[in-house]
Write a protein that holds these residues in place. Structure first.
Motif, short mmCIF file in Angstrom:
data_model
loop_
_atom_site.label_atom_id
_atom_site.label_comp_id
_atom_site.label_asym_id
_atom_site.label_seq_id
_atom_site.Cartn_x
_atom_site.Cartn_y
_atom_site.Cartn_z
N LYS A 36 49.33 31.68 39.32
CA LYS A 36 48.72 32.76 39.05
C LYS A 36 48.14 33.08 40.43
N THR A 37 47.10 31.74 40.63
CA THR A 37 45.90 32.52 42.00
C THR A 37 46.95 32.39 43.49
N ASN A 38 48.05 31.26 43.05
CA ASN A 38 48.92 31.52 44.08
C ASN A 38 50.13 32.31 44.55
N LEU A 313 42.97 40.97 41.19
CA LEU A 313 42.02 40.54 40.85
C LEU A 313 41.94 39.15 39.85
N ASP A 314 42.09 38.15 40.86
CA ASP A 314 41.96 36.60 39.63
C ASP A 314 41.20 36.43 38.52
N ASP A 315 41.89 35.92 37.90
CA ASP A 315 40.83 36.06 36.69
C ASP A 315 39.39 36.02 35.81
N VAL A 316 39.76 37.29 36.85
CA VAL A 316 37.35 37.53 36.74
C VAL A 316 37.88 38.19 35.16
MG MG Z 1 43.56 30.75 39.06
#
Ligand code: MG
Ligand code: ADP
Length: 372
Positions: A36-38, A313-316
């Motif tokens: 996901k972050t990638n 918005l990553d995983d916040v």
């Molecule tokens: Mg991640």
């Protein structure tokens, strides 16, 4: 600003593929370590030519591959453009609309994105470097040349520090002086940009904070430069002043082997009704301030007539309590921006999941639309 499609090739763990995005809210759901972050990193890299979590280009290349690439179809002020970055070992090559581009200056600024990660939530309380990183990324959105100034400043700072550490004392004063000059010129620009940015954001931060927190709070931002800046002095004056300040510290700097004043020590402080958020506020309030800072950047761009950047918005969601999370998503929806949001669980996204116009599942680097 809308990213219509993204093609990744050998980027991190991502399976080489093309993803069609929606112009509204795009959700990416998947377990830890799935990519996901990638994927957000790939888009952030396409925008800034930098990663939000690694300084080294080669970290982005898939293990076992020689190179990596990202190519996006973007609508910028209604005009479709194609951006492509190819990372070949240490070097990156750029294309715009199929034509090779020599300088990053021509490329940067065409796709504008803001990224927000759990690390950024810790910005208020965390190390000053986190706050400088925020300032620099935000300043870049208003002025693409800002990151060049930061990079040139850091290069000159490292060079000057190496000379200062030269124990033999052979490093000539002339050489040192020339680095001090470069350092002062880039450094004055860096700190001035940061200071102006904070002035610009202050009232937005205050009004956003009042919407995501309970109760009325008077928010102020205080820039704390790592050197004595004048007020309203011109850039030339600031440059001369910074150079003088560095020279006056030269003996001390030689002793300690590093440069003791300058933008490398810039910081800022948010005050709520006069109290330092860093020292006094609860973790929940500190996170709310971080969210307000990030959103104020988007609001300031939009309200000054600019096109909204793409919001990543990553995983916040897992780190914010329910009510603040809902307000964050509400505000983000109001901007009408394109949003890419990742989460381990769909449930955490609340109303944002209902508003989403596209949903994807990420598994082992493969991104698949959910439910058609
Ligand atoms: Mg991640
Ligand atoms: N250069 C690389 N090549 C291949 N896999 C990588 C590379 N860099 C990171 N990874 C892998 O990517 C995965 C992490 O992906 P990430 O996007 O951080 O997951 P998450 O879905 O939790 O955000 C890890 O399994 C990691 O080993």
């Amino acid at each position: 600003m809308i990213v219509r499609s993204v093609r990744v090739g050998h980027f991190r763990n991502l399976v080489s593929q093309t993803i069609q995005l929606s112009s509204g809210i795009n959700l990416f759901v998947g377990g830890n370590g799935q990519g996901k972050t990638n994927f957000l990193e790939a888009i952030y890299f396409q925008s800034t030519l930098r990663s939000f979590r690694s300084a080294r280009l080669r970290d982005l290349i898939q293990h076992g591959s020689e190179n990596a690439e990202v190519e996006s179809g973007v609508d910028s002020e209604g005009v479709p453009i194609r951006l492509r970055v190819f990372i070949d070992g240490q070097v990156r090559r750029l294309w715009l609309g199929g034509k090779a581009v020599r300088s990053a200056g021509e490329y940067l600024g065409l796709l504008r994105a803001v990224a927000f990660t759990p690390d950024d939530l810790a910005m208020v309380k965390g190390a000053p470097s986190l706050r400088r990183r925020f300032l620099d990324r935000a300043a870049f959105l208003f002025q693409a040349s800002h990151l060049d100034d930061v990079r040139d400043f850091q290069t000159a700072l490292r060079a000057r520090n190496r000379l200062l550490q030269d124990a033999s004392g052979r490093s000539s004063d002339v050489e040192l002086e020339s680095f001090t000059e470069t350092l002062a010129a880039c450094g004055a620009r860096v700190s001035t940009n940061r200071s102006r940015l904070l002035q610009r954001l202050e009232s937005s931060v205050a009004s956003i904070l009042n919407r995501i927190s309970e109760g009325r709070l008077e928010a102020r931002i205080r820039f704390e430069p790592g050197w004595r800046m004048g007020e309203g002095t011109d850039l030339e004056g600031e440059t001369r002043s910074l150079a003088c300040q560095m020279e006056s510290k030269l003996r001390r700097d030689r002793k300690r082997g590093s440069t003791s004043i300058g933008p490398q020590l810039d910081d800022f402080e948010v005050l709520l009704s006069g109290d330092s958020v860093r020292r006094l506020a609860s973790q929940g309030q500190q996170r709310a301030v971080a969210v307000a800072l990030m959103l104020s950047v988007v609001e300031e761009i939009v309200s000054s007539g600019g096109e909204s950047p793409v919001i990543l918005l990553d995983d916040v969601s897992s780190e914010l309590e329910l009510r603040r999370r809902e307000r964050l998503f509400e505000l983000v929806s109001e901007f009408g921006s394109q949003v890419l949001v990742t989460s381990t669980e769909l449930d955490l996204l609340g109303a944002l999941a209902d508003d989403a116009s596209a949903r994807f599942q990420i598994e082992s680097g493969r991104i698949l639309p959910i439910g058609g």
